[in-house]
Design an enzyme around this catalytic site. Sequence first.
Site, PDB file in Angstrom:
ATOM      1  N   SER A 262       0.431   2.941   0.288  1.00  0.00           N
ATOM      2  CA  SER A 262       0.062   4.310  -0.060  1.00  0.00           C
ATOM      3  C   SER A 262      -0.407   5.096   1.168  1.00  0.00           C
ATOM      4  O   SER A 262       0.345   5.221   2.128  1.00  0.00           O
ATOM      5  CB  SER A 262      -0.982   4.271  -1.162  1.00  0.00           C
ATOM      6  OG  SER A 262      -0.828   5.400  -1.968  1.00  0.00           O
ATOM      7  N   HIS A 401       2.081   2.765  -9.572  1.00  0.00           N
ATOM      8  CA  HIS A 401       1.469   2.704  -8.242  1.00  0.00           C
ATOM      9  C   HIS A 401       0.572   1.470  -8.130  1.00  0.00           C
ATOM     10  O   HIS A 401      -0.260   1.231  -9.005  1.00  0.00           O
ATOM     11  CB  HIS A 401       0.633   3.978  -8.064  1.00  0.00           C
ATOM     12  CG  HIS A 401       0.279   4.272  -6.655  1.00  0.00           C
ATOM     13  ND1 HIS A 401       1.214   4.628  -5.706  1.00  0.00           N
ATOM     14  CD2 HIS A 401      -0.920   4.275  -6.012  1.00  0.00           C
ATOM     15  CE1 HIS A 401       0.604   4.842  -4.552  1.00  0.00           C
ATOM     16  NE2 HIS A 401      -0.694   4.629  -4.708  1.00  0.00           N
TER      17      HIS A 401
HETATM   18  C1  GCU Z   1      -3.374   9.754  -3.701  1.00  0.00           C
HETATM   19  C2  GCU Z   1      -2.633  10.638  -2.725  1.00  0.00           C
HETATM   20  C3  GCU Z   1      -1.418   9.929  -2.130  1.00  0.00           C
HETATM   21  C4  GCU Z   1      -1.811   8.585  -1.564  1.00  0.00           C
HETATM   22  C5  GCU Z   1      -2.564   7.795  -2.629  1.00  0.00           C
HETATM   23  C6  GCU Z   1      -3.151   6.463  -2.166  1.00  0.00           C
HETATM   24  O1  GCU Z   1      -2.622   9.549  -4.843  1.00  0.00           O
HETATM   25  O2  GCU Z   1      -2.275  11.807  -3.399  1.00  0.00           O
HETATM   26  O3  GCU Z   1      -0.821  10.719  -1.116  1.00  0.00           O
HETATM   27  O4  GCU Z   1      -0.689   7.908  -1.094  1.00  0.00           O
HETATM   28  O5  GCU Z   1      -3.672   8.545  -3.079  1.00  0.00           O
HETATM   29  O6  GCU Z   1      -3.442   6.282  -1.011  1.00  0.00           O
HETATM   30  O7  GCU Z   1      -3.358   5.623  -3.046  1.00  0.00           O
END
Ligand code: GCU
Length: 423
Positions: A262, A401
Amino acid sequence: MTIEGVLIKTAAMAIAAVALGGCVWLKTAPEEANGEAASPPILAPLNGAPDVVDAEDWRERRAPLLRELFQSYVYGYFPPPSKASIIDQRVVSENAFNGAARVEELMVKAPNAEGEVQFGVVLITPTNVPGPLPVIIAQNFCGNHNAVPLNGVTRSKNAPGMCDGSWAEPIIIRILGEHIQTAPLEKIIERGYAYAAVYPGDIVPDKDETAQSALAAFHTTQDKMKRWGAIGAWAWGVSRVVDVLETLDRFDADKIAVYGHSRLGKSALVAAAYDERIDIVLAHQSGTGGATLTRSKAGESLKQITTSYPHWFAPIYAAYAGREGDLPIDQHMLIALIAPRPVLLGNARRDVWSDPVGAFRAAEGADPVYELFGGNGLDQPNLVDINYDADIAFHMRPGGHGVNGADWEAFLSFLDAQTDTGN
Ligand code: GCU
């Protein structure tokens, strides 16, 4: 937003999605990449420079231009080159993981404009595997003590308290996957890889209020709009880990991988784009500001990311919200800066916030540069049929995610294929 905020937000979204059934969040990524191709075309004239004709042209002229443009428009300027060194080295366990590995803790220092920054690295070295070993530099969210949860590993200060036995922790793990905090270390060791855990919050905390002073301690440029953001700083931190691993001859300097999930997938890509000593990249669900096209209409927008996380980027990046097409670059060019080195892009069908389709189109957009180098680039027919032998491997699994066993299985298969390791 802090990591706690993100975890709470993600958990709330998951609960809402289940409750509402069939809402947008549950939409799955298609198998084929739809939408517009990555633009500007990767080899086309850029900023007054003519089109790219061969690999040497790319390496000598286009790549330096792109590295300049990504600093100027997206990540901000990096500080002048510096090298990190080990100031303390301590054995945590000679025979951890049932005798399969030695675990040590390094204290590393790296100069900045105000003196130095110090951070810990936890090193896991398989003992039953002949060296020199491939090594994975793994950035973590919850501190080194959660990434390598063994007695004797020092608690990373600044690590979010939520990771340390709070009521929310089991829920987070349930939603974001069993490897969100801790990778399958036994399996990694068994497959013959060393592991270097680093907590990026030790370099620049992931909070707008505290990040600014940590970022300013590096004095990257006088131009406030172009000062660097945390993603650049975390990437810089990965390079400082490379500095010290290269001094340890038990590691194979040609098999240094970087992993991040992420936001840390974003910094993994940036690290490799700027540091050619990094040989392989595992960038999982890196999304906007990572592998996904900024011009893509799906997933997190430039406006959303720069509003929620102003400290991640150079302030100028936010000015392109709603006019992304005016940026001279897009993220396929970041991937191409890694060429000819292999990169795996991890994705999940329901993780539409990270925009897997936009990432696939970025991979397609980067492909011609790998071909200039004589490689096979992205070599799979769709988003799901991964080719581990390709330079760009696109991993897609069911679910949302997070990081689970299937993800690490894919990461290790890719590393095996690319390093001829695998036990
Ligand atoms: C949020 C953010 C993302 C990122 C994510 C993470 O969702 O909007 O851009 O990748 O956090 O780091 O889990």
